[in-house]
Design an enzyme around this catalytic site. Structure first.
Site, mmCIF file in Angstrom:
data_model
loop_
_atom_site.group_PDB
_atom_site.id
_atom_site.type_symbol
_atom_site.label_atom_id
_atom_site.label_comp_id
_atom_site.label_asym_id
_atom_site.label_seq_id
_atom_site.Cartn_x
_atom_site.Cartn_y
_atom_site.Cartn_z
ATOM 1 N N GLU A 35 0.855 -1.175 0.000
ATOM 2 C CA GLU A 35 0.000 0.000 0.000
ATOM 3 C C GLU A 35 0.894 1.229 0.000
ATOM 4 O O GLU A 35 1.990 1.198 0.529
ATOM 5 C CB GLU A 35 -0.893 0.063 1.253
ATOM 6 C CG GLU A 35 -1.978 -0.984 1.314
ATOM 7 C CD GLU A 35 -1.506 -2.283 1.963
ATOM 8 O OE1 GLU A 35 -2.189 -3.296 1.795
ATOM 9 O OE2 GLU A 35 -0.440 -2.285 2.615
ATOM 10 N N TYR A 37 6.918 2.109 -8.027
ATOM 11 C CA TYR A 37 6.196 0.837 -8.046
ATOM 12 C C TYR A 37 5.699 0.515 -9.452
ATOM 13 O O TYR A 37 5.828 -0.618 -9.920
ATOM 14 C CB TYR A 37 5.039 0.848 -7.053
ATOM 15 C CG TYR A 37 5.486 1.090 -5.624
ATOM 16 C CD1 TYR A 37 6.686 0.574 -5.140
ATOM 17 C CD2 TYR A 37 4.729 1.867 -4.760
ATOM 18 C CE1 TYR A 37 7.114 0.812 -3.851
ATOM 19 C CE2 TYR A 37 5.147 2.102 -3.453
ATOM 20 C CZ TYR A 37 6.339 1.574 -3.009
ATOM 21 O OH TYR A 37 6.755 1.810 -1.732
#
Length: 184
Positions: free
Chosen positions: A137, A149
């Site tokens: 997260e 990411y």
């Protein structure tokens, strides 16, 4: 066989050739390549807590880190500069065929120099023989991490409402996933 190779890879953290070239031809080696990963131990907590407090309004407590040491499915790592100073840390939880990146944090003085990418790549390789998927997260207010990411192959899979504490209440979390098993 693969598990043995990964354990051997985890144990080997020194590359004399790379260090030699970095000293003789400093522009020939990326600073990220000179950083080393090793497992975190209790002696690292002071440095880790300092980085945690520099980066977060609501930092993890020393007790949370100690709980991570005690939990068998958690593995904690530090990233060291060539002078052995800790530039960042990361924590992963691996259980039931899934991996979950709990935290990646880089000292502000070393951000945007490859330490975050090095730790993320390390966690992915650590998880690959142990899990089929890896999750994490991230705050929507952290565009640098989101970009990293995505560049690493993670894909957005949802939102956790009111996940993080924030100055004015709570902040959502963007959920990401990466498949570790090649698709046939």
């Amino acid at each position: 066989m693969w598990k043995l190779l990964h354990k051997l890879k985890d144990a080997v953290i020194y590359d004399a050739d790379r260090e030699f070239y970095a000293k003789v031809f400093p522009d020939s080696v990326d600073s990220k390549d000179l950083m080393r990963m090793r497992k975190m131990d209790h002696a690292d907590l002071a440095s880790v807590l300092k980085i945690e407090e520099l980066n977060y309004e609501f930092p993890w407590s020393e007790g949370i880190f100690k709980d991570c040491f005690r939990t068998m499915t958690y593995t904690c790592w530090v990233c060291e500069a060539p002078d052995d100073s800790i530039v960042g840390y990361c924590i992963i939880n691996v259980a039931a065929g899934e991996a979950h990146i709990m935290n990646i944090s880089v000292n502000p003085d070393f951000q945007r120099q490859g330490a975050g990418r090095k730790m993320l790549e390390h966690l992915v390789e650590y998880a690959r023989p142990r899990a089929e998927k890896i999750f994490l997260e991230v705050r929507p207010s952290n565009p640098g991490a989101i970009n990293l990411y995505r560049k690493t192959g993670f894909r957005e899979i949802g939102t956790r409402k009111n996940y993080y504490p924030a100055k004015n209440g709570r902040e959502d979390a963007i959920m990401f996933e990466l498949d570790l098993v090649p698709m046939l």
